[in-house]
Scaffold this motif. Structure first.
Motif, PDB file in Angstrom:
ATOM      1  N   TRP A 193      44.259  36.626  39.752  1.00 29.37           N
ATOM      2  CA  TRP A 193      45.478  36.550  40.552  1.00 29.37           C
ATOM      3  C   TRP A 193      45.443  35.379  41.532  1.00 29.37           C
ATOM      4  CZ3 TRP A 193      50.258  37.973  40.303  1.00 29.37           C
ATOM      5  CH2 TRP A 193      51.064  37.955  41.441  1.00 29.37           C
ATOM      6  N   GLU A 194      44.326  35.174  42.200  1.00 28.95           N
ATOM      7  CA  GLU A 194      44.263  34.081  43.173  1.00 28.95           C
ATOM      8  C   GLU A 194      44.386  32.734  42.475  1.00 28.95           C
ATOM      9  OE1 GLU A 194      44.451  32.561  46.871  1.00 28.95           O
ATOM     10  OE2 GLU A 194      44.482  34.663  46.278  1.00 28.95           O
ATOM     11  N   LEU A 235      53.761  35.547  37.904  1.00 30.15           N
ATOM     12  CA  LEU A 235      53.737  35.793  39.345  1.00 30.15           C
ATOM     13  C   LEU A 235      54.945  36.590  39.827  1.00 30.15           C
ATOM     14  CD1 LEU A 235      52.622  32.256  40.620  1.00 30.15           C
ATOM     15  CD2 LEU A 235      51.292  34.361  40.803  1.00 30.15           C
ATOM     16  N   ARG A 256      48.041  32.179  41.882  1.00 34.38           N
ATOM     17  CA  ARG A 256      48.702  31.752  43.119  1.00 34.38           C
ATOM     18  C   ARG A 256      48.476  30.256  43.371  1.00 34.38           C
ATOM     19  NH1 ARG A 256      46.846  34.507  48.167  1.00 34.38           N
ATOM     20  NH2 ARG A 256      48.840  33.866  49.063  1.00 34.38           N
ATOM     21  N   ARG A 315      51.660  31.001  47.856  1.00 37.22           N
ATOM     22  CA  ARG A 315      50.828  30.623  49.008  1.00 37.22           C
ATOM     23  C   ARG A 315      51.581  29.779  50.059  1.00 37.22           C
ATOM     24  NH1 ARG A 315      45.387  31.061  48.819  1.00 37.22           N
ATOM     25  NH2 ARG A 315      45.182  29.171  50.061  1.00 37.22           N
ATOM     26  N   CYS A 320      52.268  36.203  49.596  1.00 37.06           N
ATOM     27  CA  CYS A 320      53.103  35.211  48.917  1.00 37.06           C
ATOM     28  C   CYS A 320      52.459  34.733  47.619  1.00 37.06           C
ATOM     29  CB  CYS A 320      53.339  34.006  49.838  1.00 37.06           C
ATOM     30  SG  CYS A 320      54.319  32.702  49.063  1.00 37.06           S
ATOM     31  N   PRO A 321      53.140  34.852  46.473  1.00 39.45           N
ATOM     32  CA  PRO A 321      52.537  34.450  45.198  1.00 39.45           C
ATOM     33  C   PRO A 321      52.384  32.943  45.040  1.00 39.45           C
ATOM     34  CG  PRO A 321      54.816  35.080  44.878  1.00 39.45           C
ATOM     35  CD  PRO A 321      54.487  35.414  46.294  1.00 39.45           C
ATOM     36  N   SER A 349      55.111  40.362  41.863  1.00 45.76           N
ATOM     37  CA  SER A 349      55.314  40.244  43.304  1.00 45.76           C
ATOM     38  C   SER A 349      56.636  40.834  43.773  1.00 45.76           C
ATOM     39  CB  SER A 349      55.258  38.761  43.711  1.00 45.76           C
ATOM     40  OG  SER A 349      53.972  38.237  43.515  1.00 45.76           O
TER      41      SER A 349
END
Length: 482
Positions: A42-43, A258, A46, A377, A374-375, A262
């Motif tokens: 996931w990160e 994303l 993002r 960033r 926030c997807p 989200s």
């Protein structure tokens, strides 16, 4: 709309609103956390989303020209609109040219931004919202209060009353004996909207994304109303913010992972519609695309604030914001509420223009939850602090405010050792006087000082004023013989 503090104070007094918001945002947060937790990378997603958006914004002019050329090659007519007035004039002109008196709409946030419904009404054209929550807002003569769920401030009993009271005046009436069961409410909306879908000759849409390489517009939604709007009418007009462009389909793939997680807490959207211009014999035979600026190039020129243009309108920041959860979206005075609205509105409109917009960067505790959610960033706290400094700069040169006077006085005192010494001795005297006489002079003693009007009263509204020390550090140092 009043400035945020006044609007928020009124919203906080509405206990039903707070219950509705707490229930809805809590449910969405839980769903989102579950599906995001399934994605090990996931990160990385993002980071990829942020990088794609930033790279696109650096060459936005090139990508927009590529998009325009691809759309025109597929039979679409492209219009460029510098502001809301130009965009509304384009859509109204198309409606008048085809002699239509009503249009159906989907993904209409950007059209709410420019006030399209009101502009069309001036030309005798009625615009019907087809998203269920937007329909509730429209029938209730209300304003949207959430990016994803515009009617989040309404509970199902309120929605039933709106349907029973207002549907007949807008078309097919609500069924007799309508209850507040969600399935019945959805069924009533379906019957009401089906007539409008089948009758409408023109539709107006927004877009979640615009793929430059193929001239493809993309709408993701959960109800099927988008598919109806995008395929049944003879004429389709899509109003698209210029920041919605992505260069390639490969880039789009990242955002389609994303966005649903989200926003709705789903692995994928139930409906993903894509269209590129005109296809003979299939769908609208006349397609117009309005590429809208309306302050976006202003935001793009702001080196700190431009990251707000990464926003994919998922509303994740709203659902985790403690301020939004307690005040709702109406307090922000815009179609873009919550943390993203607190930065996007001043960036699009400019600061120093009106009190309401200038109040928005202060509508935050700067807790940072919005950035974590926030997807793409967007560092919303960073932009909020940046915009606060710009608001202050925009008001320089006028009569000094009490806060500014207090800061200047503090700077004058603290910049000289002798003046600081006098101030420290004065605070010691004040401490002894308050300790000895304070309860007699002021009911409540020191706590009462926090209720006196002074430049720091916004701070002390919720905190006790610290007691001045009996002895300064320097005096102690001298007394102790150090």
């Amino acid at each position: 709309m009043p400035a945020f503090p006044a609007a928020a104070r009124e919203a906080l007094a509405d206990t039903q609103l707070r219950r509705n918001l707490a229930h809805a945002t809590g449910t969405i947060r839980a769903k989102r956390a579950a599906v995001v937790g399934e994605v090990a990378e996931w990160e990385e997603l993002r980071l990829a989303g942020a990088a794609i958006k930033d790279n696109t914004l650096r060459r936005l002019d090139e990508h927009l020209l590529t998009l325009e050329a691809a759309l025109q090659a597929r039979g679409a007519t492209v219009h460029w609109a510098r502001d809301a007035r130009e965009a509304c004039a384009v859509v109204a002109g198309i409606a008048r040219g085809h002699g239509v008196d009503e249009v159906v709409k989907v993904k209409s946030m950007v059209t709410q931004e420019i006030g399209l419904n009101e502009a069309l009404a001036e030309h005798g054209v009625t615009a019907w919202e087809t998203d269920l929550a937007e329909l509730i807002v429209q029938l209730g003569d209300d304003l949207p209060s959430h990016i994803l769920v515009p009617a989040i401030h309404r509970n199902r009993a309120e929605i039933r009353e709106i349907f029973r009271r207002e549907m007949a005046g807008a078309g097919r009436p609500a069924p007799d004996g309508l209850t507040d069961d969600p399935a019945e409410l959805a069924g009533a909306a379906r019957l009401h909207l089906r007539e409008k879908f089948l009758r409408a000759r023109m539709a107006v849409s927004g877009a979640n994304f615009a793929v430059a390489e193929s001239g493809t517009l993309v709408v993701v939604e959960s109800e099927g109303n988008g598919r109806m709007c995008l395929t049944l009418p003879e004429v389709l007009v899509s109003v698209v913010g210029i920041e919605k462009v992505v260069p390639t389909w490969a880039d789009l793939d990242v955002f389609l992972q994303l966005l649903p997680r989200s926003s709705t807490g789903e692995r994928m959207n139930p409906y993903t519609s894509t269209w590129s211009g005109v296809t003979p014999g299939d769908g609208p035979q006349e397609v117009h695309v309005v590429l809208l600026d309306n302050g976006r190039t202003r935001a793009l020129a702001d080196e700190v604030g431009r990251q707000a243009l990464r926003c994919i309108r998922c509303s994740a920041c709203l659902n985790v914001c403690p301020v939004y959860e307690r005040t709702g979206g109406h307090a922000y005075g815009s179609v873009y509420p919550g943390p993203i609205g607190a930065i996007l509105n001043p960036l699009l409109k400019g600061v120093g223009v009106d009190e309401q917009t200038d109040s928005l960067p202060y509508a935050s505790s700067l807790c940072g939850a919005c950035f974590e959610a926030c997807p793409v960033r967007i560092d919303i706290p960073e932009v909020l602090v940046h915009l606060r400094s710009r608001v202050v700069d925009a008001h320089r040169g006028g009569p000094p405010k009490p806060e500014a006077l207090a800061m200047k006085t503090a700077s004058w005192v603290l910049s000289d050792a002798r003046r600081l010494g006098f101030a420290e001795r004065g605070l010691g005297v004040a401490n002894r006087a308050l300790t000895r006489f304070g309860r007699g002079l002021l009911p409540g003693g020191r706590r009462a000082l926090s209720r006196l009007p002074w430049p720091g009263s916004l701070w002390t509204n919720a905190r006790d004023l610290p007691a001045p020390p009996r002895e300064s550090f320097r005096a102690w140092w001298r007394r102790a013989g150090k």
